[in-house]
Design an enzyme around this catalytic site. Structure first.
Site, PDB file in Angstrom:
ATOM      1  N   GLY A 164       0.837  -1.207   0.000  1.00 11.45           N
ATOM      2  CA  GLY A 164       0.000   0.000   0.000  1.00 11.45           C
ATOM      3  C   GLY A 164       0.866   1.248   0.000  1.00 11.45           C
ATOM      4  O   GLY A 164       2.083   1.177   0.181  1.00 11.45           O
ATOM      5  N   GLY A 197       2.758   3.799   1.321  1.00 14.08           N
ATOM      6  CA  GLY A 197       3.353   4.084   2.621  1.00 14.08           C
ATOM      7  C   GLY A 197       3.896   5.496   2.722  1.00 14.08           C
ATOM      8  O   GLY A 197       4.245   5.964   3.809  1.00 14.08           O
ATOM      9  N   ARG A 198       3.989   6.160   1.570  1.00 13.09           N
ATOM     10  CA  ARG A 198       4.478   7.548   1.614  1.00 13.09           C
ATOM     11  C   ARG A 198       3.860   8.382   0.489  1.00 13.09           C
ATOM     12  O   ARG A 198       4.475   9.298  -0.029  1.00 13.09           O
ATOM     13  CB  ARG A 198       5.996   7.585   1.509  1.00 13.09           C
ATOM     14  N   LYS A 255       3.987  12.253  -3.382  1.00 13.61           N
ATOM     15  CA  LYS A 255       4.854  11.183  -2.872  1.00 13.61           C
ATOM     16  C   LYS A 255       5.903  11.819  -1.962  1.00 13.61           C
ATOM     17  O   LYS A 255       6.508  12.829  -2.324  1.00 13.61           O
ATOM     18  CB  LYS A 255       5.519  10.495  -4.067  1.00 13.61           C
ATOM     19  N   ASP A 307       9.389   6.137   7.041  1.00 12.15           N
ATOM     20  CA  ASP A 307       9.117   7.480   7.578  1.00 12.15           C
ATOM     21  C   ASP A 307       8.130   8.283   6.732  1.00 12.15           C
ATOM     22  O   ASP A 307       7.785   9.415   7.062  1.00 12.15           O
ATOM     23  CB  ASP A 307      10.435   8.265   7.743  1.00 12.15           C
ATOM     24  N   ASP A 330       3.853  -4.762  -7.477  1.00 15.57           N
ATOM     25  CA  ASP A 330       3.263  -3.516  -6.949  1.00 15.57           C
ATOM     26  C   ASP A 330       3.743  -2.300  -7.731  1.00 15.57           C
ATOM     27  O   ASP A 330       3.244  -1.195  -7.533  1.00 15.57           O
ATOM     28  CB  ASP A 330       3.593  -3.339  -5.456  1.00 15.57           C
TER      29      ASP A 330
HETATM   30  P1  AMP Z   1       8.833   1.165  -3.768  1.00 16.36           P
HETATM   31  O1  AMP Z   1      10.091   0.387  -3.641  1.00 16.36           O
HETATM   32  O2  AMP Z   1       9.031   2.658  -3.802  1.00 16.36           O
HETATM   33  O3  AMP Z   1       7.939   0.676  -4.842  1.00 16.36           O
HETATM   34  O4  AMP Z   1       8.056   0.935  -2.381  1.00 16.36           O
HETATM   35  C1  AMP Z   1       7.612  -0.323  -1.951  1.00 16.36           C
HETATM   36  C2  AMP Z   1       6.726  -0.155  -0.736  1.00 16.36           C
HETATM   37  O5  AMP Z   1       7.436   0.473   0.323  1.00 16.36           O
HETATM   38  C3  AMP Z   1       5.495   0.694  -0.965  1.00 16.36           C
HETATM   39  O6  AMP Z   1       4.466   0.157  -0.169  1.00 16.36           O
HETATM   40  C4  AMP Z   1       5.928   2.042  -0.487  1.00 16.36           C
HETATM   41  O7  AMP Z   1       4.851   2.856  -0.107  1.00 16.36           O
HETATM   42  C5  AMP Z   1       6.783   1.669   0.714  1.00 16.36           C
HETATM   43  N1  AMP Z   1       7.792   2.693   1.037  1.00 16.36           N
HETATM   44  C6  AMP Z   1       8.917   2.995   0.348  1.00 16.36           C
HETATM   45  N2  AMP Z   1       9.598   3.984   0.959  1.00 16.36           N
HETATM   46  C7  AMP Z   1       8.890   4.324   2.057  1.00 16.36           C
HETATM   47  C8  AMP Z   1       9.059   5.267   3.121  1.00 16.36           C
HETATM   48  N3  AMP Z   1      10.103   6.073   3.183  1.00 16.36           N
HETATM   49  N4  AMP Z   1       8.103   5.318   4.075  1.00 16.36           N
HETATM   50  C9  AMP Z   1       7.033   4.519   4.049  1.00 16.36           C
HETATM   51  N5  AMP Z   1       6.809   3.602   3.090  1.00 16.36           N
HETATM   52  C10 AMP Z   1       7.722   3.496   2.116  1.00 16.36           C
HETATM   53 MG    MG Z   2       6.222   1.202  -5.591  1.00 15.31          MG
END
Ligand code: AMP
Ligand code: MG
Length: 522
Positions: A86, A88-89, A109, A121, A260
């Site tokens: 989901g 997360g940021r 984002k 975070d 995802d």
């Molecule tokens: P990504 O690698 O950017 O596709 O992220 C994979 C998952 O990790 C997704 O659910 C993002 O929302 C979460 N995510 C990545 N970086 C962060 C962060 N700094 N804080 C919270 N969630 C994160």
């Molecule tokens: Mg992603």
């Protein structure tokens, strides 16, 4: 300002969590995409009001009509399933119908934690935010399907990424953020009715032609439910093939093709660990965590099929529910339905290989100035480039130029040997003039790409400028960033044409990117 609607919210509370962006200390608008803003009906006056834009695109204020949510999704990350991912940021502010009539998601984002943040975070550092802006603009100009960035706002805050880094919020605009992982979220929970809602929504939003009678079976006016599901899978698969073949054409390595990060709309999303391939190498991989080269340059096609098979898994329960009976015997009907559903999706997934290969060779044929495919010629060139570690972009550019006699043939014969002579002979054999071939090649071979060393050098300068500025608080930060990135963006906006400054960005890196590494979750 933006005329928001929120059709995703109508799907129901199980699809998202309501979440408000976290306020930031000192938002400053660093980059704003005027062309994209025009397409979303921003007026000139609105575009000039940086104060208001920085409030909106930092998440400090919600624009009228927006209803901020974080989307729920699951995902296979490097082959391992995580049912609870989901946003997360990220915060989806809403959707805007653009000037071409397409519904676009507008999402922040780096805008703070949500119910899906887990240990993260919720933040984004400045350099990756700028990087997403630059890379997506480059892809867009190259003609590759992609999400785009509307704005980058620095937050005036410092975030922890091992080192202290300046924080930022990037605004992403995409045809939607529905991913293979969105389907997996409901499939993993056995929630068939939500799966069905998501399917219907995705068809309506991305493949409305499936709902129109025009392409339906001649015998009935509409597709059966089973046909609709299979068409959806087929169309999504076709979009993935188009996308990945386009990545290969320009030498793009996405770096994290998890389910995802695989958008149903077929746009490139998530630029975290992406990179451009300089030296041709099927095994090229730059992501620090991709130990086994799962997402290596030459593996992207295969991974596309794997991701589509994961989408197919999610559609099975729907197919079973909607499989036509066809008079099958009722005692074995459950098993028979399952078997039939499986065979149906497998037949779509199996088509991937031949469809991909066809698109792949047509793409390379065009890079060689031909509308006719000659697989041997193509494979031989790729093998030579691999064996001799030739630069991908430069090799095709040299070949293009050789047809205008602007470089000496001998240089290419020295590099490519008999292959070059065979290519020229093949053009003759196919009755393609040098001019025709060259014109086709000029449309398919960029003169410039966002080479890793240029992108990184620029980002380092931006980061330094913003850090210095945050300490002194005197210089005009947005102007500095604009000054640093403008020339590069200007060049990247004409990737098939050499303009004055193009030559500043065409060189290959001194170390051939041998030590270059990219990172996720930046
Ligand atoms: P990504 O690698 O950017 O596709 O992220 C994979 C998952 O990790 C997704 O659910 C993002 O929302 C979460 N995510 C990545 N970086 C962060 C962060 N700094 N804080 C919270 N969630 C994160
Ligand atoms: Mg992603």
């Amino acid at each position: 300002m933006l005329k928001f609607s929120n059709s995703y919210i109508d799907l129901g509370e199980q699809f998202f969590q309501r979440s408000i962006p976290q306020k930031v200390a000192a938002p400053k608008l660093l980059l704003f995409n005027g062309e994209l803003a025009d397409s979303l009906f921003f007026t000139e006056a609105q575009q000039k009001n940086h104060e208001v834009l920085s409030q909106y695109f930092s998440g400090n204020e919600l624009p009228d009509g927006s209803s901020s949510i974080a989307l729920a999704y699951s995902g296979h990350q490097f082959g391992h399933f995580n049912p609870n991912l989901g946003d997360g940021r990220a915060h989806l502010l809403g959707e805007v119908i653009d000037k071409t009539g397409i519904r676009r998601d507008v999402q922040l984002k780096g805008s703070g934690q949500t119910a899906f943040s887990r240990r993260g975070d919720g933040k984004c550092a400045l350099a990756p935010a700028l990087r997403e802006f630059i890379m997506s603009e480059a892809l867009y100009a190259l003609g590759v399907p992609t999400s785009r960035c509307l704005a980058v706002v620095s937050t005036g805050e410092v975030i922890n990424r091992g080192l202290a880094k300046p924080g930022a919020v990037v605004t992403r605009v995409a045809a939607s953020h529905i991913r293979v992982g969105s389907f997996q979220y409901f499939a993993a929970r056995g929630n068939t009715s939500s799966l069905k809602s998501l399917l219907d929504y995705s068809i309506e939003r991305h493949f409305p032609e499936i709902n129109s009678a025009d392409i339906s079976d001649v015998n009935s006016n509409n597709f059966s439910e089973e046909q609709r599901i299979l068409k959806f899978l087929e169309y999504t698969l076709d979009k993935q093939i188009t996308l990945i073949v386009e990545w290969l054409r320009i030498g793009f390595i996405h770096g994290v093709m998890n389910t995802d990060n695989t958008a149903i709309c077929g746009e490139t999303i998530d630029f975290g660990p992406c990179a451009m391939m300089g030296t041709y190498d099927e095994k090229a991989v730059f992501s620090s965590i991709d130990e086994y080269g799962r997402y290596a340059f030459g593996n992207q096609g295969k991974i596309g099929q794997w991701n589509m098979a994961r989408l197919a898994d999610c559609l099975l329960p729907l197919l079973i529910e909607f499989t036509d009976e066809n008079g099958s015997d009722t005692t074995s009907s459950e098993k028979a339905k399952e078997q039939r559903a499986l065979e149906k999706v497998e037949s779509v997934i199996h088509q991937y290989t031949s469809k991909f290969d066809e698109a792949y060779y047509v793409m390379y044929a065009k890079k060689l100035g031909m509308n006719e495919v000659n697989t041997t010629l193509i494979n031989d060139l790729l093998a030579i480039m691999q064996a001799q570690s030739l630069d991908y972009t430069q090799t095709f550019l040299l070949l293009t130029k050789s047809l205008a006699n602007s470089i000496k043939e001998e240089e290419l014969i020295r590099k490519l040997g008999d292959w070059y002579k065979t290519w020229i002979a093949t053009l003759k054999q196919y009755k393609i003039t040098k001019l025709e071939a060259r014109n086709l090649m000029k449309e398919n071979n960029p003169v410039v790409i966002p080479r890793n060393h240029h992108v990184e050098a620029l980002l380092a300068r931006c980061e330094q400028a913003v850090t210095d500025n945050e300490n002194q608080n005197s210089i005009d930060k947005p102007k500095i960033i604009t000054d640093i990135v403008d020339e590069f963006l200007h060049v990247l906006h004409s990737p098939y044409q050499e303009i004055d400054a193009t030559k500043n960005y065409q060189d290959t890196p001194e170390d051939n990117d041998r030590y270059y590494q990219t990172f996720c979750g930046t």
